[in-house]
Every structure is written in C-alpha cells, then in structure tokens.
Write a protein that holds these residues in place. Structure first.
Motif, PDB file in Angstrom:
ATOM      1  N   THR A  83      18.940 -49.787  21.386  1.00 17.50           N
ATOM      2  CA  THR A  83      19.248 -49.928  22.799  1.00 17.50           C
ATOM      3  C   THR A  83      18.109 -50.668  23.485  1.00 17.50           C
ATOM      4  N   VAL A  84      18.457 -51.762  24.151  1.00 17.92           N
ATOM      5  CA  VAL A  84      17.476 -52.559  24.880  1.00 17.92           C
ATOM      6  C   VAL A  84      17.625 -52.252  26.361  1.00 17.92           C
ATOM      7  N   THR A  85      16.519 -51.839  26.982  1.00 18.23           N
ATOM      8  CA  THR A  85      16.507 -51.563  28.405  1.00 18.23           C
ATOM      9  C   THR A  85      15.706 -52.671  29.089  1.00 18.23           C
ATOM     10  N   PRO A  86      16.374 -53.429  29.976  1.00 18.89           N
ATOM     11  CA  PRO A  86      15.649 -54.513  30.645  1.00 18.89           C
ATOM     12  C   PRO A  86      14.581 -53.944  31.578  1.00 18.89           C
ATOM     13  N   SER A  87      13.374 -54.291  31.302  1.00 19.53           N
ATOM     14  CA  SER A  87      12.240 -53.892  32.129  1.00 19.53           C
ATOM     15  C   SER A  87      11.094 -54.824  31.772  1.00 19.53           C
ATOM     16  N   VAL A  88       9.955 -54.611  32.381  1.00 20.81           N
ATOM     17  CA  VAL A  88       8.792 -55.422  32.039  1.00 20.81           C
ATOM     18  C   VAL A  88       7.710 -54.490  31.539  1.00 20.81           C
ATOM     19  N   PRO A  89       7.363 -54.498  30.251  1.00 17.58           N
ATOM     20  CA  PRO A  89       8.034 -55.259  29.195  1.00 17.58           C
ATOM     21  C   PRO A  89       9.374 -54.629  28.824  1.00 17.58           C
ATOM     22  N   VAL A  90      10.169 -55.364  28.064  1.00 16.12           N
ATOM     23  CA  VAL A  90      11.478 -54.862  27.626  1.00 16.12           C
ATOM     24  C   VAL A  90      11.264 -53.615  26.780  1.00 16.12           C
ATOM     25  N   ARG A  91      12.108 -52.607  26.995  1.00 11.07           N
ATOM     26  CA  ARG A  91      12.018 -51.365  26.230  1.00 11.07           C
ATOM     27  C   ARG A  91      13.147 -51.343  25.201  1.00 11.07           C
ATOM     28  N   VAL A  92      12.784 -51.077  23.948  1.00  8.81           N
ATOM     29  CA  VAL A  92      13.766 -50.993  22.860  1.00  8.81           C
ATOM     30  C   VAL A  92      13.646 -49.612  22.236  1.00  8.81           C
ATOM     31  N   ASP A  93      14.758 -48.898  22.197  1.00 10.78           N
ATOM     32  CA  ASP A  93      14.803 -47.568  21.587  1.00 10.78           C
ATOM     33  C   ASP A  93      15.754 -47.582  20.402  1.00 10.78           C
ATOM     34  N   TYR A  94      15.424 -46.757  19.426  1.00 11.47           N
ATOM     35  CA  TYR A  94      16.262 -46.590  18.240  1.00 11.47           C
ATOM     36  C   TYR A  94      16.699 -45.139  18.178  1.00 11.47           C
ATOM     37  N   ALA A  95      17.966 -44.920  17.864  1.00 11.23           N
ATOM     38  CA  ALA A  95      18.508 -43.564  17.783  1.00 11.23           C
ATOM     39  C   ALA A  95      19.514 -43.493  16.642  1.00 11.23           C
ATOM     40  N   LEU A  96      19.701 -42.305  16.121  1.00 10.04           N
ATOM     41  CA  LEU A  96      20.689 -42.093  15.075  1.00 10.04           C
ATOM     42  C   LEU A  96      22.094 -42.128  15.662  1.00 10.04           C
ATOM     43  N   THR A  97      23.015 -42.720  14.939  1.00 12.27           N
ATOM     44  CA  THR A  97      24.432 -42.638  15.284  1.00 12.27           C
ATOM     45  C   THR A  97      24.971 -41.321  14.703  1.00 12.27           C
ATOM     46  N   ASP A  98      26.227 -41.023  14.936  1.00 16.58           N
ATOM     47  CA  ASP A  98      26.823 -39.826  14.329  1.00 16.58           C
ATOM     48  C   ASP A  98      26.740 -39.909  12.803  1.00 16.58           C
ATOM     49  N   LEU A  99      27.020 -41.087  12.266  1.00 23.28           N
ATOM     50  CA  LEU A  99      26.942 -41.285  10.822  1.00 23.28           C
ATOM     51  C   LEU A  99      25.505 -41.095  10.338  1.00 23.28           C
ATOM     52  N   GLY A 100      24.553 -41.610  11.095  1.00 23.52           N
ATOM     53  CA  GLY A 100      23.141 -41.450  10.763  1.00 23.52           C
ATOM     54  C   GLY A 100      22.694 -40.004  10.806  1.00 23.52           C
ATOM     55  N   ARG A 101      23.210 -39.245  11.780  1.00 26.94           N
ATOM     56  CA  ARG A 101      22.866 -37.813  11.866  1.00 26.94           C
ATOM     57  C   ARG A 101      23.412 -37.043  10.667  1.00 26.94           C
ATOM     58  N   ASP A 102      24.605 -37.406  10.215  1.00 28.63           N
ATOM     59  CA  ASP A 102      25.159 -36.761   9.015  1.00 28.63           C
ATOM     60  C   ASP A 102      24.248 -36.986   7.817  1.00 28.63           C
ATOM     61  N   LEU A 103      23.798 -38.223   7.634  1.00 30.57           N
ATOM     62  CA  LEU A 103      22.917 -38.543   6.521  1.00 30.57           C
ATOM     63  C   LEU A 103      21.541 -37.917   6.715  1.00 30.57           C
ATOM     64  N   GLN A 104      21.058 -37.883   7.934  1.00 31.33           N
ATOM     65  CA  GLN A 104      19.725 -37.359   8.220  1.00 31.33           C
ATOM     66  C   GLN A 104      19.611 -35.888   7.827  1.00 31.33           C
ATOM     67  N   ILE A 105      20.675 -35.133   7.954  1.00 36.43           N
ATOM     68  CA  ILE A 105      20.663 -33.720   7.538  1.00 36.43           C
ATOM     69  C   ILE A 105      20.301 -33.627   6.057  1.00 36.43           C
ATOM     70  N   LEU A 106      20.900 -34.486   5.254  1.00 41.45           N
ATOM     71  CA  LEU A 106      20.599 -34.505   3.818  1.00 41.45           C
ATOM     72  C   LEU A 106      19.175 -34.982   3.560  1.00 41.45           C
ATOM     73  N   MET A 107      18.753 -36.014   4.279  1.00 42.68           N
ATOM     74  CA  MET A 107      17.402 -36.554   4.095  1.00 42.68           C
ATOM     75  C   MET A 107      16.337 -35.536   4.501  1.00 42.68           C
ATOM     76  N   LEU A 108      16.608 -34.776   5.544  1.00 43.19           N
ATOM     77  CA  LEU A 108      15.659 -33.742   5.966  1.00 43.19           C
ATOM     78  C   LEU A 108      15.537 -32.676   4.884  1.00 43.19           C
ATOM     79  N   ALA A 109      16.653 -32.329   4.260  1.00 46.06           N
ATOM     80  CA  ALA A 109      16.623 -31.346   3.174  1.00 46.06           C
ATOM     81  C   ALA A 109      15.805 -31.884   1.990  1.00 46.06           C
ATOM     82  N   ILE A 110      15.963 -33.154   1.675  1.00 42.26           N
ATOM     83  CA  ILE A 110      15.200 -33.751   0.579  1.00 42.26           C
ATOM     84  C   ILE A 110      13.717 -33.796   0.924  1.00 42.26           C
ATOM     85  N   LYS A 111      13.399 -34.174   2.151  1.00 47.81           N
ATOM     86  CA  LYS A 111      11.998 -34.213   2.593  1.00 47.81           C
ATOM     87  C   LYS A 111      11.381 -32.822   2.506  1.00 47.81           C
TER      88      LYS A 111
END
Length: 134
Positions: A83-111
């Motif tokens: 997600t890009v938020t127009p500002s000075v400087p431009v702000r870019v955020d990264y977030a998990l999608t629903d699909l990413g959250r499903d996978l992240q549960i497994l990755m957290l268990a492995i970690k």
C-alpha cells in the motif's frame, strides 16, 4: 463416452496437483515458500502492516536486493499487499493478505519449532560428525 459427475471432475482435477510429480505447478509454490527470507518476512508481518525499513531492521542479514525481491514475489503470489500512501516522503506499507495469513500460521509454527529444537539439532549434528569423522 463415459459421463462423469461434477464431483468426479473436481476429484480428478485435485489429483492433478501432486507435488511429487515434476510437472506439478504446486512445486513452484513449494520452491517459493521454502525460501528462508519468505519465512522470515511472513513472520515479521504477523503483527500487522510494516514499512520496508521496519522489515529491514527486524530481519537481520537480509540485503536490500533480497528483501525487495522477496516482497515483490510475495506480492505477485498474492501473499502480501503493498500500500502506497501519498505523502512526503511517500509511505509504503506491506501487509499479509488472507492467503498470506493462512500460510503465516504454518510458518510461525515452523519458526517456533526451529527455535525450540535447535539445541537437539546441534547435538545430533555433533554426534553425527563424531561418528563420521566430519
């Protein structure tokens, strides 16, 4: 010609995805998600959206090139949204999608498993090396 039910057709399509087969498209996905940086990025995003600089700070040892490449691949695969938020400087955020959250549960268990069992793995390696002269 034999007529198949919808359930039979779905079952046949599902059977076509067998990661043990070299031609299976799921193999490409397994290759992608087995990367160490993917695992670490997904786990770093488990607490919510983060900026690139936050991820760079959290994930020790990742180069700028690898972090950028990993985030792009995760976005392409639908696991992370950017997600890009127009500002000075431009702000870019990264977030998990629903699909990413499903996978992240497994990755957290492995970690968690890796963190909880690393001593046993070290002991096993030492014992193996002692037996094999390595």
């Amino acid at each position: 010609m034999t007529t198949r039910t919808a359930a039979q057709r779905r079952q046949e399509a599902k059977a076509a995805y067998d990661a043990f087969l070299a031609t299976c498209p799921a193999r490409q996905l397994l290759d992608a998600i087995s990367d160490k940086w993917v695992s670490l990025v997904l786990n770093a995003l488990s607490g919510g959206p983060r900026r690139y600089s936050d991820l760079d700070r959290i994930i020790a040892g990742v180069s700028q090139k690898m972090l950028t490449q990993t985030l792009r691949n995760l976005e392409r695969d639908g696991l992370v949204e950017r997600t890009v938020t127009p500002s000075v400087p431009v702000r870019v955020d990264y977030a998990l999608t629903d699909l990413g959250r499903d996978l992240q549960i497994l990755m957290l268990a492995i970690k968690s498993w890796a963190e909880g069992n690393i001593e046993q793995v070290h002991d096993a390696r030492e014992a193996y090396d002692a037996r094999s002269g390595g």
